[in-house]
Design an enzyme around this catalytic site. Structure first.
Site, PDB file in Angstrom:
ATOM      1  CE1 TYR A  11      -2.995   2.997   1.424  1.00  0.00           C
ATOM      2  CE2 TYR A  11      -1.842   2.992   3.609  1.00  0.00           C
ATOM      3  CZ  TYR A  11      -3.078   3.558   2.518  1.00  0.00           C
ATOM      4  OH  TYR A  11      -3.785   4.519   2.966  1.00  0.00           O
ATOM      5  N   GLY A  36       2.158  -7.980  -1.047  1.00  0.00           N
ATOM      6  CA  GLY A  36       1.822  -6.526  -2.076  1.00  0.00           C
ATOM      7  C   GLY A  36       1.299  -7.624  -3.497  1.00  0.00           C
ATOM      8  CB  SER A  74       2.389  -4.182   9.435  1.00  0.00           C
ATOM      9  OG  SER A  74       1.491  -4.351   8.333  1.00  0.00           O
ATOM     10  CE1 TYR A 138       4.913  -3.161  11.745  1.00  0.00           C
ATOM     11  CE2 TYR A 138       4.086  -2.218  13.598  1.00  0.00           C
ATOM     12  CZ  TYR A 138       4.684  -2.428  12.002  1.00  0.00           C
ATOM     13  OH  TYR A 138       4.387  -1.124  11.423  1.00  0.00           O
ATOM     14  CG  PHE A 166       1.253   8.018  14.304  1.00  0.00           C
ATOM     15  CD1 PHE A 166       2.747   8.621  14.222  1.00  0.00           C
ATOM     16  CD2 PHE A 166       1.047   8.447  15.859  1.00  0.00           C
ATOM     17  CE1 PHE A 166       3.828   8.983  15.770  1.00  0.00           C
ATOM     18  CE2 PHE A 166       1.814   9.101  17.327  1.00  0.00           C
ATOM     19  CZ  PHE A 166       3.558   8.965  16.982  1.00  0.00           C
ATOM     20  NE  ARG A 276      -7.186  -3.535  17.678  1.00  0.00           N
ATOM     21  CZ  ARG A 276      -6.460  -3.259  16.528  1.00  0.00           C
ATOM     22  NH1 ARG A 276      -7.152  -3.719  15.455  1.00  0.00           N
ATOM     23  NH2 ARG A 276      -6.619  -1.963  16.883  1.00  0.00           N
ATOM     24  N   GLY A 278      -3.949  -4.321  24.012  1.00  0.00           N
ATOM     25  CA  GLY A 278      -2.605  -3.654  23.634  1.00  0.00           C
ATOM     26  C   GLY A 278      -2.909  -2.267  22.982  1.00  0.00           C
TER      27      GLY A 278
END
Ligand code: UDP
Length: 318
Positions: A11, A36, A74, A138, A166, A276, A278
């Site tokens: 992306y 990808g 990721s 991650y 971010f 969720r 974390g």
């Protein structure tokens, strides 16, 4: 400049590749196509479909003057369940890439780091001198590469920039988010709007925020591409710079849902679920450093505009 883009079929990498081509650079994309898409690689770029671990012959052949490194796994949740994949690709793969660069006498690199390197913030907005205490593999794997770059700058004269993203969102050059496993809020909200999912689960509405839902900093992918172009020539040899990249404003999950309803004109049914694991209540960047050092200024800071760009591309693809 002759540039190699690792992860240019993903992306963000594909959007930045398009931006590099538009600015007149010569681009080779290196991507193993594990997540990808070959058809996301802009037509002016050459694709080498190999992994980071096998990047040395490609760099020896292309002889790039700079590398932009987006290639990574990721998904935070998966990084907790299958950490070896994250250490192998994100850390082992990056090490192989840096060694391939050294062998090809290329020392200029822009690396995709992440807000996840900071973990739970002590205060917001988060500055680059905040403590780095990642709460998942991650983030830890990305932080390890940041450390790697500092030592390569000192020992081998690398000119390096880590850009700590971010929440990247929106679309540009007809390229948007397209993940086999979608976990991100905006694409999920748009899938619900398009009728591909029944409802969006809001992960908790009992956070200490004005509407009780989590606040994140959504930065437009085109603004991110601008930052990469500025970062490319910024550092001197022997220098490793770290910059946060955010919009400067936080938006709540509820505000994103409202924007998705407004932009698409479709109902976006929600159910409220548990938090969720974390998820910090608020993650908002201070991007003052890159603004003052490089003159970067995001141009697409309006949430509805970001959602609209993502929607337009998602609809075209559908
Ligand atoms: N989120 C949500 N429902 C979803 C996906 C995400 O409520 O189906 C929330 C998530 O808890 C977080 C925000 O949306 O507060 C952004 O999550 P995303 O996964 O897009 O990015 P992250 O901030 O985790 O990198």
């Amino acid at each position: 400049m002759r540039v190699l883009v690792a992860g240019g079929a993903g992306y963000i990498g594909s959007v930045v590749t398009a931006g590099l081509l538009a600015a007149g650079h010569e681009v080779t994309v290196l991507d193993d196509l594990s997540t990808g898409h070959a058809d996301a690689v802009p037509s002016g770029a050459t694709l080498a479909a190999v992994s980071l671990h096998d990047s040395a012959p490609v760099l020896a052949d292309v002889r790039p003057e700079a590398v932009l490194h987006f290639a990574a796994k990721s998904l935070v949740g998966v990084s907790q369940q299958r950490p070896h994949e994250y250490w192998d690709t994100n850390v082992g793969g990056s090490l192989a890439l840096l060694e391939a660069m050294r062998a090809a006498d290329c020392r200029r690199i822009v690396f995709s780091s992440t807000a996840a390197t900071y973990g739970e913030p002590e205060s917001v907005p988060i500055r680059e001198d905040a403590p780095t205490r990642p709460t998942n593999t991650y983030g830890a794997s990305k932080l390890a590469v940041d450390h790697m770059l500092t030592s390569y700058a000192v020992a081998h004269g690398f000119a390096a920039v880590s850009l700590r993203y971010f929440n990247v969102a929106g679309a540009a050059y007809g390229l948007g988010e397209r993940h086999a496993t979608e976990t991100h809020l905006i694409p999920i909200a748009l899938e619900v709007a398009a009728g591909k999912r029944e409802a969006l689960t809001i992960y908790g509405e009992d956070y200490p925020t004005p509407d009780g839902t989590c606040i994140r900093d959504y930065v437009h992918v085109e603004d991110l591409a601008d930052a990469h172009l500025l970062a490319l020539s910024a550092p001197a040899e022997g220098e490793h710079r770290i910059y946060n990249l955010g919009n400067g404003t936080g938006f709540s999950v509820q505000e994103v849902v409202d924007a998705a309803r407004e932009v698409t004109g479709h109902p976006v049914p929600v159910v409220v679920g548990a938090r969720r694991a974390g998820d910090p209540a608020q993650l908002v960047a201070s991007s003052d450093l890159i603004r003052s050092d490089l003159g970067w200024a995001p141009r697409h800071t309006d949430l509805a505009g970001i959602v609209r760009d993502a929607w337009d591309v998602a609809r075209t693809r559908a």
